[in-house]
Write a protein that holds these residues in place. Structure first.
Motif, short mmCIF file in Angstrom:
data_model
loop_
_atom_site.label_atom_id
_atom_site.label_comp_id
_atom_site.label_asym_id
_atom_site.label_seq_id
_atom_site.Cartn_x
_atom_site.Cartn_y
_atom_site.Cartn_z
N ALA A 132 0.83 -1.21 0.00
CA ALA A 132 0.00 0.00 0.00
C ALA A 132 0.86 1.25 0.00
CB ALA A 132 -0.93 -0.01 1.21
N GLY A 133 1.97 1.23 0.76
CA GLY A 133 2.86 2.38 0.79
C GLY A 133 3.53 2.62 -0.55
N TRP A 134 4.05 1.55 -1.18
CA TRP A 134 4.71 1.71 -2.46
C TRP A 134 3.72 2.06 -3.56
CZ3 TRP A 134 9.45 2.86 -3.07
CH2 TRP A 134 10.43 2.39 -2.17
N LEU A 135 2.48 1.59 -3.42
CA LEU A 135 1.45 1.97 -4.39
C LEU A 135 1.20 3.47 -4.33
CD1 LEU A 135 -0.65 1.05 -6.46
CD2 LEU A 135 -2.27 0.73 -4.57
N ALA A 136 1.18 4.02 -3.12
CA ALA A 136 1.01 5.47 -2.98
C ALA A 136 2.18 6.22 -3.60
CB ALA A 136 0.85 5.83 -1.50
N VAL A 137 3.41 5.71 -3.40
CA VAL A 137 4.58 6.35 -3.98
C VAL A 137 4.52 6.33 -5.50
CG1 VAL A 137 7.09 6.17 -4.26
CG2 VAL A 137 6.07 5.89 -2.00
N ALA A 138 4.19 5.16 -6.07
CA ALA A 138 4.12 5.04 -7.53
C ALA A 138 3.02 5.91 -8.10
CB ALA A 138 3.90 3.58 -7.92
N ALA A 139 1.85 5.91 -7.46
CA ALA A 139 0.73 6.71 -7.95
C ALA A 139 1.06 8.20 -7.91
CB ALA A 139 -0.52 6.41 -7.14
N ALA A 140 1.69 8.63 -6.81
CA ALA A 140 2.07 10.04 -6.70
C ALA A 140 3.09 10.41 -7.77
CB ALA A 140 2.63 10.33 -5.31
N GLY A 141 4.05 9.53 -8.02
CA GLY A 141 5.06 9.80 -9.05
C GLY A 141 4.45 9.92 -10.43
N VAL A 142 3.54 8.99 -10.75
CA VAL A 142 2.88 9.05 -12.06
C VAL A 142 2.03 10.30 -12.18
CG1 VAL A 142 1.15 7.93 -13.51
CG2 VAL A 142 2.91 6.56 -12.39
N ALA A 143 1.28 10.62 -11.12
CA ALA A 143 0.39 11.79 -11.17
C ALA A 143 1.18 13.08 -11.34
CB ALA A 143 -0.46 11.84 -9.90
#
Length: 357
Positions: A15-26
């Motif tokens: 869940a933490g890495w998903l937030a990091v990846a999503a924020a980076g893409v956004a």
């Protein structure tokens, strides 16, 4: 059955890495599109050296976060699958039993259908990318047409006869040149006044096509259509990509676990605004007395099409956030209907009793 500590830690890390990846893409996507559109729309963006360096740093940092997050998610997906498989995916599903099979349903075909849904979602990415590309290209062509008119058009003296600066909407002015009067859209921000002299550039082949040396006067309808296509494509592409990835993972998970028969209560979300109703909750009871609470994942193939149901026969497959609930028939259709879902709680004997209070 309680979710064991190693698996809980892995899911929290994911869940933490998903937030990091999503924020980076956004962030990287926003900066790439925003800067590109701003450069197309505004003739002189006014970026100095410091602004350019800051934009490059933000873009590369966010892109790096997206890449790092994606790599860690890939590694964690394999570890979660291996860890969950050690106990037969018991945190979400009971052991296979003869009651799981039903001669009326081809479960192999239904699992394959999940892969086809993923394929259709992936195909939709091309539609949204085409919209985005078309909008971006249209804005570029409008900009090129304005530049070409400036370079090849006939220049005649003109005078501002009226200025329109509404609080909302397009700023414009009426300009008289010779015996003609034309409406010119203002996008430079210059504050014109009545009687101000301007130079009008006229298309020799189409005298109604005009601009000034400063104002491009692009067709606002065409420009609005291009911007709308660009924004719709920008919004739709990540949604379609997420749906395609989610269905692909869900199909792979169900192919590994198979389907388990269950009884399901569908409870639709409540909201004062029906358009913002939250996804339904699925209360699942297995024949062995355990149960699990699932949250329907937003999807065009989701549970919002279902009405509230109690004690409905269904089959459940997958694990964690990659689960699917297969109903014998869908809304207004005779064939089985699969709903994407994610586990809100691990499987436990008291899961359903808690949901009924």
């Amino acid at each position: 059955m309680v979710l064991d500590d190693p698996l809980r830690r892995l899911t929290r890390r994911r869940a933490g890495w998903l937030a990091v990846a999503a924020a980076g893409v956004a962030v990287s996507g926003f900066f790439a599109v925003a800067v590109g559109v701003y450069r197309l729309v505004v003739a002189d963006p006014g970026f100095d050296r410091g602004d350019v360096v800051a934009l490059i740093v933000v873009f590369t940092t966010s892109l790096g976060c997206a890449a790092l997050g994606g790599d860690r998610l890939r590694v964690l997906a394999h570890r979660i699958r291996a860890t969950a498989g050690e106990n037969g995916f018991g945190a979400w599903l009971p052991s296979p039993a003869a009651a799981d099979h039903d001669p009326r349903i081809d479960f192999g075909a239904e699992t394959a259908r999940l892969r086809r849904i993923a394929g259709r979602a992936a195909a939709l990415i091309l539609v949204w990318v085409a919209l985005f590309t078309g909008g971006f290209t249209g804005i570029s062509l409008l900009d090129e047409a304005a530049d070409e008119l400036l370079a090849t058009g006939e220049r005649v003296p003109g005078v501002v006869v009226s200025v329109h600066t509404p609080d909302k909407g397009t700023w414009s002015m009426q300009v008289r040149y010779g015996e003609r009067t034309a409406k010119i859209v203002r996008d430079t921000g210059h504050r014109y006044h009545v009687g101000e002299a301007v130079t009008v550039v006229v298309d020799r082949a189409d005298p109604a096509h005009v601009r000034t040396t400063d104002e491009e006067n692009e067709n606002q309808f065409a420009f609005g259509c291009c911007v709308a296509a660009l924004l719709i494509g920008l919004a739709g592409t990540p949604v379609a990509a997420g749906a395609a990835l989610g269905w692909r993972r869900r199909a792979r998970a169900v192919a590994v676990t198979g389907w388990r028969v269950a009884t399901v209560d569908v409870v639709r979300g409540r909201s004062a605004d029906p358009r913002r109703r939250p996804p339904p909750t699925l209360y699942v009871r297995y024949p062995d007395g355990t149960g699990i609470v699932l949250r329907a994942v937003p999807s065009t193939h989701g549970a919002k099409a279902l009405a509230d149901f109690t004690d409905r026969l269904a089959w459940v497959g997958g694990w964690g956030r990659e689960m699917a609930v297969l109903f014998p028939r869908g809304p207004r259709r005779p064939e089985p209907y699969a709903v994407p879902a994610a586990a809100k709680t691990p499987r436990a004997a008291s899961a359903f009793r808690r949901s009924r209070r």
